[in-house]
Scaffold this motif. Structure first.
Motif, PDB file in Angstrom:
ATOM      1  N   ASN A 123       7.663  -8.488   1.922  1.00 15.01           N
ATOM      2  CA  ASN A 123       6.767  -8.195   3.044  1.00 15.01           C
ATOM      3  C   ASN A 123       5.396  -8.832   2.873  1.00 15.01           C
ATOM      4  N   LEU A 124       4.902  -8.907   1.647  1.00 18.33           N
ATOM      5  CA  LEU A 124       3.632  -9.613   1.429  1.00 18.33           C
ATOM      6  C   LEU A 124       3.769 -11.089   1.798  1.00 18.33           C
ATOM      7  N   ALA A 125       4.901 -11.700   1.410  1.00 14.28           N
ATOM      8  CA  ALA A 125       5.126 -13.111   1.742  1.00 14.28           C
ATOM      9  C   ALA A 125       5.271 -13.307   3.248  1.00 14.28           C
ATOM     10  N   LEU A 126       6.009 -12.418   3.915  1.00 12.72           N
ATOM     11  CA  LEU A 126       6.193 -12.523   5.366  1.00 12.72           C
ATOM     12  C   LEU A 126       4.866 -12.310   6.094  1.00 12.72           C
ATOM     13  N   GLY A 127       4.083 -11.335   5.657  1.00  9.68           N
ATOM     14  CA  GLY A 127       2.762 -11.114   6.258  1.00  9.68           C
ATOM     15  C   GLY A 127       1.867 -12.335   6.099  1.00  9.68           C
TER      16      GLY A 127
END
Length: 179
Positions: A123-127
């Motif tokens: 999720n950090l990468a997608l954000g």
């Protein structure tokens, strides 16, 4: 029995002594810009402090700039597991690009967010990809890279709580925040 009572009284006295200190919380020392120290009582000035030298803030133009363009949303929403900017958000990005370019020193933070599904790292990468997509779109419209910073909060700062698809949709976003 007497030993236990003596031990209990000793512990109470020790705790009371450990919990009290000589610092008076109502008389907090305050140092001003001139280097002199004064105290305040009960949170109010005691009258012996000199002028602080703090300059006033003009909230007129800077407050308007911090809000962004008038009447334009600051949120771009994304589909599930996607960082593609949907066509309906193109006019929003164009309005922010015009606003940033009109004020040469304006700075923008693009904050990428996800819904609660998926692992923390994913999720950090997608954000980050969502924030970078908005930053790149602004750059294509002539906004300087030096004026825009892209960061990710992943699923750490949800806009809404819950497990419904409607809530998930509100959390899949990039927020534009002026600094």
């Amino acid at each position: 029995m007497i030993k236990h009572a003596t031990l209990a009284l000793s512990l109470v006295a020790l705790l009371a002594a450990g919990c009290s200190s000589g610092v008076k919380l109502d008389d907090v020392p305050v140092e001003d810009k001139t280097g002199s120290t004064s105290t305040t009582g009960n949170g109010a000035n005691s009258g012996n402090t000199s002028q602080s030298g703090v300059a006033g803030v003009d909230l007129g133009q800077s407050a308007r700039d911090a809000a962004g363009p008038v009447g334009v949303s600051r949120i771009v929403y994304f589909d599930y597991d996607s960082y593609v900017i949907k066509p309906e958000f193109q006019s929003l990005i164009e309005a922010h690009a015009r606003f940033i370019k009109a004020g040469g020193n304006r700075k923008l933070m693009v904050e990428g967010h996800t819904d609660e599904r998926g692992g923390r790292e994913y999720n950090l990468a997608l954000g980050q990809k969502r924030a970078e997509a908005v930053r790149r779109a602004l750059a294509l419209l002539g906004v300087s890279d030096a004026q825009v910073e892209a960061v990710s909060f992943g699923k750490e700062k949800p806009a809404a709580q819950g497990g419904t698809e409607e809530v998930h949709a509100k959390n899949r976003r990039a927020e534009l925040s002026y600094r």
